[in-house]
Scaffold this motif. Sequence first.
Motif, PDB file in Angstrom:
ATOM      1  N   GLY A  28       0.807  -1.207   0.000  1.00 44.49           N
ATOM      2  CA  GLY A  28       0.000   0.000   0.000  1.00 44.49           C
ATOM      3  C   GLY A  28       0.844   1.262   0.000  1.00 44.49           C
ATOM      4  O   GLY A  28       2.066   1.211  -0.124  1.00 44.49           O
ATOM      5  N   PRO A  29       0.197   2.418   0.166  1.00 45.26           N
ATOM      6  CA  PRO A  29       0.902   3.704   0.157  1.00 45.26           C
ATOM      7  C   PRO A  29       1.992   3.806   1.216  1.00 45.26           C
ATOM      8  O   PRO A  29       2.954   4.553   1.053  1.00 45.26           O
ATOM      9  N   ASP A  30       1.867   3.029   2.325  1.00 46.49           N
ATOM     10  CA  ASP A  30       2.879   3.089   3.386  1.00 46.49           C
ATOM     11  C   ASP A  30       4.117   2.244   3.064  1.00 46.49           C
ATOM     12  O   ASP A  30       5.074   2.234   3.830  1.00 46.49           O
ATOM     13  N   GLU A  31       4.096   1.534   1.934  1.00 47.10           N
ATOM     14  CA  GLU A  31       5.211   0.714   1.469  1.00 47.10           C
ATOM     15  C   GLU A  31       5.510  -0.483   2.369  1.00 47.10           C
ATOM     16  O   GLU A  31       6.564  -1.103   2.255  1.00 47.10           O
ATOM     17  N   THR A  32       4.611  -0.826   3.295  1.00 47.07           N
ATOM     18  CA  THR A  32       4.849  -1.975   4.162  1.00 47.07           C
ATOM     19  C   THR A  32       3.656  -2.923   4.239  1.00 47.07           C
ATOM     20  O   THR A  32       3.839  -4.121   4.423  1.00 47.07           O
ATOM     21  N   SER A  33       2.443  -2.419   4.114  1.00 49.07           N
ATOM     22  CA  SER A  33       1.256  -3.260   4.253  1.00 49.07           C
ATOM     23  C   SER A  33       0.938  -3.973   2.946  1.00 49.07           C
ATOM     24  O   SER A  33       0.812  -3.324   1.906  1.00 49.07           O
ATOM     25  N   PRO A  34       0.794  -5.315   2.963  1.00 48.84           N
ATOM     26  CA  PRO A  34       0.420  -6.024   1.741  1.00 48.84           C
ATOM     27  C   PRO A  34      -0.979  -5.627   1.278  1.00 48.84           C
ATOM     28  O   PRO A  34      -1.865  -5.434   2.107  1.00 48.84           O
ATOM     29  N   VAL A  35      -1.141  -5.463  -0.020  1.00 46.65           N
ATOM     30  CA  VAL A  35      -2.435  -5.144  -0.596  1.00 46.65           C
ATOM     31  C   VAL A  35      -2.772  -6.208  -1.644  1.00 46.65           C
ATOM     32  O   VAL A  35      -2.223  -6.191  -2.746  1.00 46.65           O
ATOM     33  N   PRO A  36      -3.634  -7.163  -1.310  1.00 48.45           N
ATOM     34  CA  PRO A  36      -4.012  -8.185  -2.284  1.00 48.45           C
ATOM     35  C   PRO A  36      -4.792  -7.553  -3.444  1.00 48.45           C
ATOM     36  O   PRO A  36      -5.659  -6.711  -3.223  1.00 48.45           O
ATOM     37  N   ILE A  37      -4.422  -7.938  -4.664  1.00 51.18           N
ATOM     38  CA  ILE A  37      -5.112  -7.427  -5.841  1.00 51.18           C
ATOM     39  C   ILE A  37      -5.727  -8.599  -6.607  1.00 51.18           C
ATOM     40  O   ILE A  37      -5.259  -9.735  -6.503  1.00 51.18           O
ATOM     41  N   GLU A  38      -6.765  -8.298  -7.367  1.00 51.24           N
ATOM     42  CA  GLU A  38      -7.437  -9.319  -8.155  1.00 51.24           C
ATOM     43  C   GLU A  38      -6.765  -9.398  -9.517  1.00 51.24           C
ATOM     44  O   GLU A  38      -7.204  -8.787 -10.491  1.00 51.24           O
ATOM     45  N   ALA A  39      -5.641 -10.113  -9.557  1.00 45.89           N
ATOM     46  CA  ALA A  39      -4.887 -10.285 -10.799  1.00 45.89           C
ATOM     47  C   ALA A  39      -4.270 -11.672 -10.778  1.00 45.89           C
ATOM     48  O   ALA A  39      -3.883 -12.166  -9.717  1.00 45.89           O
ATOM     49  N   GLU A  40      -4.194 -12.287 -11.942  1.00 50.23           N
ATOM     50  CA  GLU A  40      -3.595 -13.623 -12.021  1.00 50.23           C
ATOM     51  C   GLU A  40      -2.105 -13.554 -12.299  1.00 50.23           C
ATOM     52  O   GLU A  40      -1.347 -14.430 -11.902  1.00 50.23           O
ATOM     53  N   THR A  41      -1.683 -12.493 -13.005  1.00 50.37           N
ATOM     54  CA  THR A  41      -0.275 -12.368 -13.357  1.00 50.37           C
ATOM     55  C   THR A  41       0.165 -10.909 -13.312  1.00 50.37           C
ATOM     56  O   THR A  41      -0.652  -9.986 -13.391  1.00 50.37           O
ATOM     57  N   ALA A  57       0.234 -15.285  -9.643  1.00 44.22           N
ATOM     58  CA  ALA A  57      -0.266 -15.031  -8.292  1.00 44.22           C
ATOM     59  C   ALA A  57       0.142 -16.178  -7.364  1.00 44.22           C
ATOM     60  O   ALA A  57       0.017 -17.345  -7.703  1.00 44.22           O
ATOM     61  N   SER A  58       0.661 -15.807  -6.190  1.00 37.85           N
ATOM     62  CA  SER A  58       1.058 -16.782  -5.172  1.00 37.85           C
ATOM     63  C   SER A  58       0.608 -16.210  -3.828  1.00 37.85           C
ATOM     64  O   SER A  58       1.396 -15.608  -3.104  1.00 37.85           O
ATOM     65  N   PRO A  59      -0.682 -16.329  -3.522  1.00 35.52           N
ATOM     66  CA  PRO A  59      -1.243 -15.647  -2.349  1.00 35.52           C
ATOM     67  C   PRO A  59      -0.489 -15.957  -1.060  1.00 35.52           C
ATOM     68  O   PRO A  59      -0.031 -17.078  -0.838  1.00 35.52           O
ATOM     69  N   GLN A  60      -0.346 -14.918  -0.247  1.00 33.67           N
ATOM     70  CA  GLN A  60       0.238 -15.076   1.079  1.00 33.67           C
ATOM     71  C   GLN A  60      -0.880 -15.409   2.074  1.00 33.67           C
ATOM     72  O   GLN A  60      -2.059 -15.219   1.787  1.00 33.67           O
ATOM     73  N   ALA A  61      -0.470 -15.890   3.237  1.00 32.63           N
ATOM     74  CA  ALA A  61      -1.444 -16.142   4.304  1.00 32.63           C
ATOM     75  C   ALA A  61      -2.203 -14.853   4.576  1.00 32.63           C
ATOM     76  O   ALA A  61      -1.613 -13.785   4.704  1.00 32.63           O
ATOM     77  N   GLY A  62      -3.515 -14.942   4.619  1.00 36.60           N
ATOM     78  CA  GLY A  62      -4.321 -13.758   4.893  1.00 36.60           C
ATOM     79  C   GLY A  62      -4.875 -13.087   3.657  1.00 36.60           C
ATOM     80  O   GLY A  62      -5.761 -12.243   3.754  1.00 36.60           O
ATOM     81  N   ASP A  63      -4.341 -13.442   2.474  1.00 29.98           N
ATOM     82  CA  ASP A  63      -4.909 -12.883   1.247  1.00 29.98           C
ATOM     83  C   ASP A  63      -6.285 -13.506   1.020  1.00 29.98           C
ATOM     84  O   ASP A  63      -6.438 -14.725   1.145  1.00 29.98           O
ATOM     85  N   PRO A  64      -7.287 -12.697   0.666  1.00 28.45           N
ATOM     86  CA  PRO A  64      -8.632 -13.262   0.442  1.00 28.45           C
ATOM     87  C   PRO A  64      -8.686 -14.119  -0.819  1.00 28.45           C
ATOM     88  O   PRO A  64      -7.827 -14.005  -1.703  1.00 28.45           O
ATOM     89  N   GLU A  65      -9.683 -14.953  -0.903  1.00 29.55           N
ATOM     90  CA  GLU A  65      -9.888 -15.828  -2.058  1.00 29.55           C
ATOM     91  C   GLU A  65      -9.929 -15.015  -3.345  1.00 29.55           C
ATOM     92  O   GLU A  65     -10.615 -13.992  -3.423  1.00 29.55           O
ATOM     93  N   GLY A  66      -9.164 -15.442  -4.350  1.00 28.64           N
ATOM     94  CA  GLY A  66      -9.195 -14.774  -5.645  1.00 28.64           C
ATOM     95  C   GLY A  66      -8.303 -13.547  -5.747  1.00 28.64           C
ATOM     96  O   GLY A  66      -8.266 -12.887  -6.775  1.00 28.64           O
ATOM     97  N   LYS A  67      -7.578 -13.229  -4.677  1.00 24.27           N
ATOM     98  CA  LYS A  67      -6.675 -12.075  -4.708  1.00 24.27           C
ATOM     99  C   LYS A  67      -5.309 -12.510  -4.189  1.00 24.27           C
ATOM    100  O   LYS A  67      -5.187 -13.500  -3.472  1.00 24.27           O
ATOM    101  N   ALA A  68      -4.286 -11.747  -4.556  1.00 31.18           N
ATOM    102  CA  ALA A  68      -2.937 -12.061  -4.100  1.00 31.18           C
ATOM    103  C   ALA A  68      -2.133 -10.781  -3.927  1.00 31.18           C
ATOM    104  O   ALA A  68      -2.307  -9.822  -4.676  1.00 31.18           O
ATOM    105  N   SER A  69      -1.255 -10.779  -2.921  1.00 31.00           N
ATOM    106  CA  SER A  69      -0.339  -9.657  -2.730  1.00 31.00           C
ATOM    107  C   SER A  69       1.094 -10.074  -3.069  1.00 31.00           C
ATOM    108  O   SER A  69       2.022  -9.296  -2.912  1.00 31.00           O
TER     109      SER A  69
END
Length: 111
Positions: A28-41, A57-69
């Motif tokens: 995110g804007p703070d350069e530290t918080s992961p922001v999951p996005i709805e993208a496959e590549t 896409a290789s979702p991290q723990a906590g990323d919602p279904e269908g999104k990846a950070s």
Amino acid sequence: MADWGGGKFHVEFTVDHDQQQATVYILGPDETSPVPIEAETIELSITDPVMQVTLNASPQAGDPEGKASRFVGNHEKLGVVQEYAGTMSGVVDGTPYSGDFTEEPHGDHPH
């Protein structure tokens, strides 16, 4: 680190030379918080040595279904120990983003 959308997203590039693998984190804007996005590549274009790498896409723990950070891809040229520069691009919510990056020397390997 690349900037997408004037700071809306920050995209962090990392490389594991031994694994010939690039990993990109969407932050995110703070350069530290992961922001999951709805993208496959995400597309990675490196200028030296010239290569194109598609990161999947290789979702991290906590990323919602269908999104990846986190996005991961491999290329044999990533085995070269050096600082890389290029462009990272992707589409978020139908909006194409692109940002240039230059990997900073970390001091953990000789030049």
